[in-house]
Design a protein around this motif. Structure first.
Motif, short mmCIF file in Angstrom:
data_model
loop_
_atom_site.label_atom_id
_atom_site.label_comp_id
_atom_site.label_asym_id
_atom_site.label_seq_id
_atom_site.Cartn_x
_atom_site.Cartn_y
_atom_site.Cartn_z
N HIS A 118 0.87 -1.19 0.00
CA HIS A 118 0.00 0.00 0.00
C HIS A 118 0.90 1.23 0.00
N PHE A 119 0.84 1.98 -1.08
CA PHE A 119 1.76 3.10 -1.29
C PHE A 119 1.04 4.11 -2.16
N GLY A 120 1.18 5.41 -1.85
CA GLY A 120 0.52 6.44 -2.64
C GLY A 120 0.38 7.72 -1.87
N PRO A 121 -0.52 8.62 -2.26
CA PRO A 121 -0.72 9.88 -1.55
C PRO A 121 -0.99 9.70 -0.06
N ASN A 122 -1.70 8.65 0.32
CA ASN A 122 -1.99 8.44 1.75
C ASN A 122 -0.73 8.32 2.58
N THR A 123 0.35 7.84 1.96
CA THR A 123 1.62 7.73 2.65
C THR A 123 2.10 9.10 3.12
N PHE A 124 1.73 10.13 2.37
CA PHE A 124 2.23 11.48 2.64
C PHE A 124 1.19 12.37 3.33
N THR A 125 -0.07 11.98 3.31
CA THR A 125 -1.11 12.77 3.99
C THR A 125 -1.48 12.17 5.34
N ASP A 126 -0.92 11.00 5.65
CA ASP A 126 -1.17 10.32 6.91
C ASP A 126 -2.63 9.86 7.02
N LYS A 127 -3.21 9.50 5.88
CA LYS A 127 -4.58 9.00 5.85
C LYS A 127 -4.59 7.53 5.45
N GLU A 128 -5.73 6.90 5.66
CA GLU A 128 -5.95 5.55 5.16
C GLU A 128 -6.76 5.59 3.86
N TRP A 129 -7.77 6.43 3.80
CA TRP A 129 -8.56 6.61 2.59
C TRP A 129 -8.48 8.07 2.16
N PRO A 136 -3.34 17.11 -4.08
CA PRO A 136 -2.61 17.60 -5.25
C PRO A 136 -1.65 16.52 -5.76
N GLU A 137 -1.46 16.49 -7.07
CA GLU A 137 -0.59 15.47 -7.66
C GLU A 137 0.83 15.54 -7.10
N THR A 138 1.24 16.73 -6.67
CA THR A 138 2.61 16.91 -6.19
C THR A 138 2.83 16.33 -4.79
N ILE A 139 1.76 15.89 -4.11
CA ILE A 139 1.92 15.37 -2.74
C ILE A 139 2.75 14.10 -2.72
N PHE A 140 2.70 13.35 -3.82
CA PHE A 140 3.46 12.11 -3.87
C PHE A 140 4.92 12.42 -4.20
N LYS A 181 -3.74 1.89 -7.96
CA LYS A 181 -4.67 3.00 -7.74
C LYS A 181 -5.54 2.64 -6.55
N HIS A 182 -5.51 3.48 -5.52
CA HIS A 182 -6.38 3.28 -4.36
C HIS A 182 -7.65 4.13 -4.55
N HIS A 183 -8.45 4.25 -3.49
CA HIS A 183 -9.75 4.92 -3.62
C HIS A 183 -9.64 6.40 -3.97
N ASP A 184 -8.48 7.01 -3.71
CA ASP A 184 -8.30 8.43 -4.04
C ASP A 184 -8.14 8.66 -5.53
N GLY A 185 -8.02 7.58 -6.31
CA GLY A 185 -7.94 7.71 -7.76
C GLY A 185 -6.57 8.04 -8.30
N TYR A 186 -5.57 8.19 -7.41
CA TYR A 186 -4.23 8.58 -7.83
C TYR A 186 -3.50 7.37 -8.41
N CYS A 187 -2.96 7.51 -9.61
CA CYS A 187 -2.33 6.40 -10.32
C CYS A 187 -0.82 6.42 -10.14
N SER A 224 3.67 14.62 -10.68
CA SER A 224 4.28 14.76 -9.35
C SER A 224 5.66 15.38 -9.48
N ARG A 225 6.23 15.73 -8.35
CA ARG A 225 7.62 16.21 -8.32
C ARG A 225 8.60 15.06 -8.39
N TRP A 226 8.14 13.87 -8.02
CA TRP A 226 9.02 12.70 -7.97
C TRP A 226 9.56 12.39 -9.37
#
Length: 483
Positions: free
Chosen positions: A49-60, A66-70, A97-103, A117-119
């Motif tokens: 499990h890896f994606g924006p949630n890793t950086f927002t401290d959320k589960e869903w 923002p795309e740059t959060i990753f 892709k998790h429920h946030d829709g981020y690919c 993203s910036r990555w």
């Protein structure tokens, strides 16, 4: 014999031979497909499990991130995959892709992806990096593609299904062989939906038109199994705590469940006389959450807890899907990796020596034919099996060990191409004067592991106490787990 792209993982099914003293037993009930047999052989693999949630401290995630959060600071696919391999995992499934829709790949169908993203200056592709690292380390690769999308403006309309299937085709055609496609059961609710902050409900029984989506997988990755509450190849175990039912059948009633709406009790135990082979997968995280959260660094499961999970999942005929989330660096945290390594060391020490392979095995033989000899349970070959005559459904098997053996784990396997035949069995040990019951259990299937008191003996007896058909046992093993 039948071969496949995953030949090293195939359970080899001997072709039928002309009858000599006896014909092989007829299969009982539903039997696994070749792709399901390959899946059974894996037993343990990992979830990422890896994606924006890793950086927002959320589960869903809500879908408005923002795309740059990753922006992982030190992403290392090799470290992730090599850590999984060191833990004995034979495959990895990535949340593409998790429920946030981020690919996590540069999808051509959305801007909500790593390409913005910036990555790696928008040039990165997590899916490709993990897939290639898996190939380098000889692990299989699978993908998770959430049906629910809290970002896409068309979610809840027919247009979204076209979008979803286009993305599924991207994943199934651009990243090599896929061993499993994971369809989550979370469906609809509040979200961002392209800026329309609202709640969208769907009829999970009809909206996704699953038959047509599953057909895409069969077309593009015919050797892949599909997971959801309803299968069609692999079912959810009904909880995220890491355990299957004490009795857990690999069969269910086809059509009684849909993804996102199923009887969790039925999922946990299966259906004894089901009409479809759909074994359970046990998904659980090494941490309290599915995504990495620094606040949970002190809550990583211990080696003992992971061992309990192993015996309650793999040991009850299921496969274990253990989540090991990368941190904000893009690596498996050091402590998590250490626990995984120590867990594997205990398992390797436990199963390093099988005392049963030294034994002389006796019991009734089907038609007196050596192809079905009792000795097959101790030959280290899962393609051979012991069977009795059709009317002998509660036989006994005795293993005489030439020197005393000390053990506390018993492993029993059925020969899956003939179905799940046994309802209950018991294991006894010889105390020098009498037989003493050591353990008893119900369903077997792919494997049954019994943790027992530590005993030292020269004889062990397997008793089939209830069965629907004559037994077809491919293995009886005796092991000593370190205390």
């Amino acid at each position: 014999m039948r071969c496949c792209a995953f030949a090293s993982l195939c359970l080899i099914v001997p072709l039928a031979v002309s009858a000599t003293a006896a014909d092989p037993p007829q299969p009982y009930g539903p039997v696994p497909s070749p792709r399901q047999l390959r899946w059974h052989e894996l037993e343990v693999y990992g979830f990422l499990h890896f994606g924006p949630n890793t950086f927002t401290d959320k589960e869903w995630g809500y879908g408005d991130e923002p795309e740059t959060i990753f922006h992982p600071t030190d992403f290392d696919a090799d470290q992730i995959v090599s850590t999984a391999k060191a833990a004995g995992m034979r495959a990895l499934i990535l949340t593409a892709k998790h429920h946030d829709g981020y690919c996590l790949w540069p999808s051509r169908y959305t801007e909500h992806s790593v390409k913005n993203s910036r990555w790696q200056d928008g040039q990165g592709d997590v899916v490709r990096a993990i897939a290639e690292a898996c190939r380098d380390h000889e692990l299989l690769f699978g993908v998770y593609l959430s049906p629910w999308d809290r970002n896409h403006p068309d979610y809840g309309t027919p247009a979204y299904l076209t979008y979803y299937r286009n993305q599924l085709r991207e994943l199934l055609t651009n990243y090599g062989p896929i061993f499993e496609v994971w369809f989550d059961g979370a469906n609809g609710g509040d979200g961002y939906y392209g800026g329309a902050r609202t709640t969208r409900r769907i009829d999970h029984r009809t909206y996704y038109d699953w038959d047509h989506t599953w057909a895409i997988v069969r077309e593009l990755q015919p050797e892949a199994v599909m997971f959801s509450d309803a299968g069609p190849d692999v079912r959810w175990v009904g909880n995220e705590a890491g355990y299957a039912g004490e009795t857990c059948w690999a069969t269910v009633r086809a059509g009684q469940a849909v993804p996102g709406a199923a009887n969790q009790r039925v999922l946990n135990v299966g259906v004894r006389d089901g009409d479809a082979w759909c074994p359970a997968e046990v998904d659980v995280s090494i941490r309290p959450g599915w995504f990495y959260h620094a606040s949970q660094d002190d809550a990583v499961k211990t080696v003992d807890k992971l061992l309990d999970i192993y015996y309650a999942s793999v040991g009850r005929g299921c496969n274990l899907l253990l989540n090991i989330p990368p941190d904000r660096r893009g690596r498996i945290p050091d402590h998590d990796a250490l626990v995984l390594k120590q867990w594997r060391e205990v398992l390797d020490r436990t199963f390093a020596v099988d005392f049963a392979q030294e034994a002389k095995v006796s019991g009734p033989t089907r038609g007196g034919d050596e192809r079905f000899s009792p000795g097959n349970v101790a030959d280290g070959d899962r393609s051979t099996y012991w069977a009795t005559d059709d009317d002998v459904i509660t036989p006994e098997l005795v293993l005489e060990i030439p020197r005393f053996a000390t053990f506390n784990v018993v492993r029993v396997r059925e020969y899956l191409p003939l179905g799940q035949r046994i309802d209950a069995f018991a294991v006894d040990w010889w105390d020098g004067e009498n037989w003493q019951e050591l353990a008893a259990a119900t369903s077997i299937g792919n494997v049954r592991l019994l943790r027992t008191p530590t005993v030292t003996t020269s004889k062990v007896r397997l008793r089939i106490t209830k069965a629907a058909a004559c037994p077809a046992i491919s293995e009886v093993g005796l092991f000593l787990s370190p205390q």
